[in-house]
Design a protein around this motif. Structure first.
Motif, PDB file in Angstrom:
ATOM      1  N   MET A 125       0.793  -1.375   0.027  1.00 50.98           N
ATOM      2  CA  MET A 125      -0.013  -0.053  -0.014  1.00 50.98           C
ATOM      3  C   MET A 125       0.733   1.237  -0.041  1.00 50.98           C
ATOM      4  N   GLN A 126       0.417   2.281  -0.618  1.00 50.91           N
ATOM      5  CA  GLN A 126       1.314   3.689  -0.669  1.00 50.91           C
ATOM      6  C   GLN A 126       0.497   4.559  -0.270  1.00 50.91           C
ATOM      7  N   THR A 127       1.043   5.633   0.518  1.00 46.91           N
ATOM      8  CA  THR A 127       0.367   6.697   1.209  1.00 46.91           C
ATOM      9  C   THR A 127       0.176   7.827   0.038  1.00 46.91           C
ATOM     10  N   ALA A 135       3.193   9.818  -0.897  1.00 46.53           N
ATOM     11  CA  ALA A 135       4.083   9.079  -1.948  1.00 46.53           C
ATOM     12  C   ALA A 135       3.554   9.381  -3.339  1.00 46.53           C
ATOM     13  N   ALA A 136       2.338   9.286  -3.629  1.00 45.22           N
ATOM     14  CA  ALA A 136       1.796   9.567  -4.804  1.00 45.22           C
ATOM     15  C   ALA A 136       2.342  10.884  -5.275  1.00 45.22           C
ATOM     16  N   GLN A 167       4.479  12.098  -8.681  1.00 44.80           N
ATOM     17  CA  GLN A 167       4.096  12.965  -9.509  1.00 44.80           C
ATOM     18  C   GLN A 167       4.797  14.056  -9.759  1.00 44.80           C
ATOM     19  N   SER A 168       5.739  14.543  -8.804  1.00 44.19           N
ATOM     20  CA  SER A 168       6.868  15.586  -8.730  1.00 44.19           C
ATOM     21  C   SER A 168       7.931  15.248  -9.532  1.00 44.19           C
ATOM     22  N   VAL A 169       8.233  13.829  -9.426  1.00 47.58           N
ATOM     23  CA  VAL A 169       9.512  13.198 -10.276  1.00 47.58           C
ATOM     24  C   VAL A 169       8.940  13.458 -11.684  1.00 47.58           C
ATOM     25  N   TYR A 199      12.958   4.464  -6.940  1.00 47.86           N
ATOM     26  CA  TYR A 199      11.966   3.917  -6.257  1.00 47.86           C
ATOM     27  C   TYR A 199      10.456   3.789  -6.709  1.00 47.86           C
ATOM     28  N   TYR A 200      10.423   4.783  -7.495  1.00 49.61           N
ATOM     29  CA  TYR A 200       9.198   5.096  -8.316  1.00 49.61           C
ATOM     30  C   TYR A 200       9.159   4.794  -9.789  1.00 49.61           C
TER      31      TYR A 200
END
Lengths: 210, 210
Positions: B1-3, B6-7, B11-13, B47-48
């Motif tokens: 699960m991701q917080t 994190a999303a 998105q910023s990346v 990581y993303y």
DNA sequence: ACCGGCTCTTGAACGCGTTCAAAAACCGGG
DNA sequence: CCCGGTTTTTGAACGCGTTCAAGAGCCGGT
């Protein structure tokens, strides 16, 4: 000016890369490994070849030369166009076969190396021969542009072959088996005005692209 | 699960990479620069996104989504097939245009990212719509396979566009201007048995390839 | 409050293709 | 034989994409 010995080392780098590409594929083979295999230092291989890509280009160039040499005699008998198309395309796969395991990156690197269409002269001449010696002869109206179209077809087939994962590249063979009669039939039909128009459009399209 | 946070970083990346690709192109933009621009560490971006390629794939995916959304309405009026083909292809260039400077490597990376044909579902549906709503309707015999052929055409156009160095990608526009009427004429002519046979061969060829 | 287990972050490290300044080897002319 | 210039060789270095072990932050359960 370069000495005779230098040409020798250059050749040894080339053959070392050939050996390693065959063993490990294009991507996995490192420039350092090539240098080691040929008994040179890393910088030395870069003295002869400006990049890994150029190495691929050099090997590919010699391959296409072999292709022309092998395909040319097959056009002597004066068979029909379908047979000629099939002969040239089959030969290209035959020559390329041992290099399939080099991976798609090899072909891409070779095709992208410095020159866009890498001196199309020789290959185009081969297709011109294939068209001119075909019996019955293709319609006069097509005889000029057909070689270029067939050369385009060849590049497409090679690209397809490079990415073909099927065992023994069966799919590529099948592609040729389908494409050759298709081309022949199209050429015959080009005598009909409707089909002729399509050809004109196609040629216009290729011209617009180049 | 991701917080949820994190999303946000993810998105910023993504948006940082978009900004840098636009400024410096795909090749010249480094992963380190993307990390810095988005205020993350290098490892964090990995990581993303498992690779630079995947980053390109993600951006490309959203582009194709926009393409579908923009092209779909243009098919409503029920124009002829030529207009529909031209509409879909023009739209794809329209959507892609700002990304041309990203360089061919971007498109290649995007197209090669993980999935071979990246979930063709949505694009294929667009072409099906283009075929089904065209008036007059294409011959029944073609209605099933035509979308796939047109989708192939689209990929070819995109590939061509990616390598098109002409200012404003004029050549790609010209290519479309030539290809659309050609396709339309071919489809009309497919009622003739001879042309029909060619189509059958072509479809067989595509099937043999896939 | 504390813990155990996740999600996320970090910076060092690896191996790669490629570059470069400097050294070595070579070679014709004095 | 030695010298100046060219050709060839060298190994260190750079920046890149990518990996990884270690840690930091976070959260629900006791």
């Amino acid at each position: 000016m370069q000495t005779a010995k230098a040409a020798g080392t250059r050749q040894s780098v080339l053959s070392a890369s050939l050996r390693l590409f065959a063993k490990d594929g294009f991507q996995k083979t490192t420039m350092r490994a090539i240098a080691a295999e040929s008994g040179q230092s890393l910088g030395s291989t870069y003295y002869y070849f400006a990049s890994k890509e150029e190495l691929a280009g050099e090997l590919y160039r010699s391959l296409r030369q072999k292709h022309c040499a092998r395909a040319w005699p097959k056009l002597a008998a004066g068979n029909n166009l379908e047979a000629h198309v099939r002969a040239v395309l089959d030969t290209v796969l035959e020559v390329l076969e041992p290099f399939h395991d080099f991976g798609p990156a090899f072909v891409r690197a070779a095709l992208t190396g410095a020159e866009g269409p890498p001196e199309p002269g020789r290959d185009l001449a081969l297709w011109r021969q294939a068209v001119e010696t075909a019996r019955p002869q293709p319609p006069l109206s097509l005889r000029q542009d057909l070689p270029e179209l067939l050369w385009l077809l060849e590049r497409g087939v090679v690209l397809f072959w490079a990415h073909d994962p099927s065992p023994g590249q069966r799919r590529s063979r099948r592609l040729i088996a389908h494409a050759a009669p298709l081309v022949a039939r199209l050429v015959v039909l080009s005598r009909l005005p409707v089909v002729r128009t399509i050809f004109d459009d196609l040629i216009g399209l290729v011209r617009a692209a180049a």
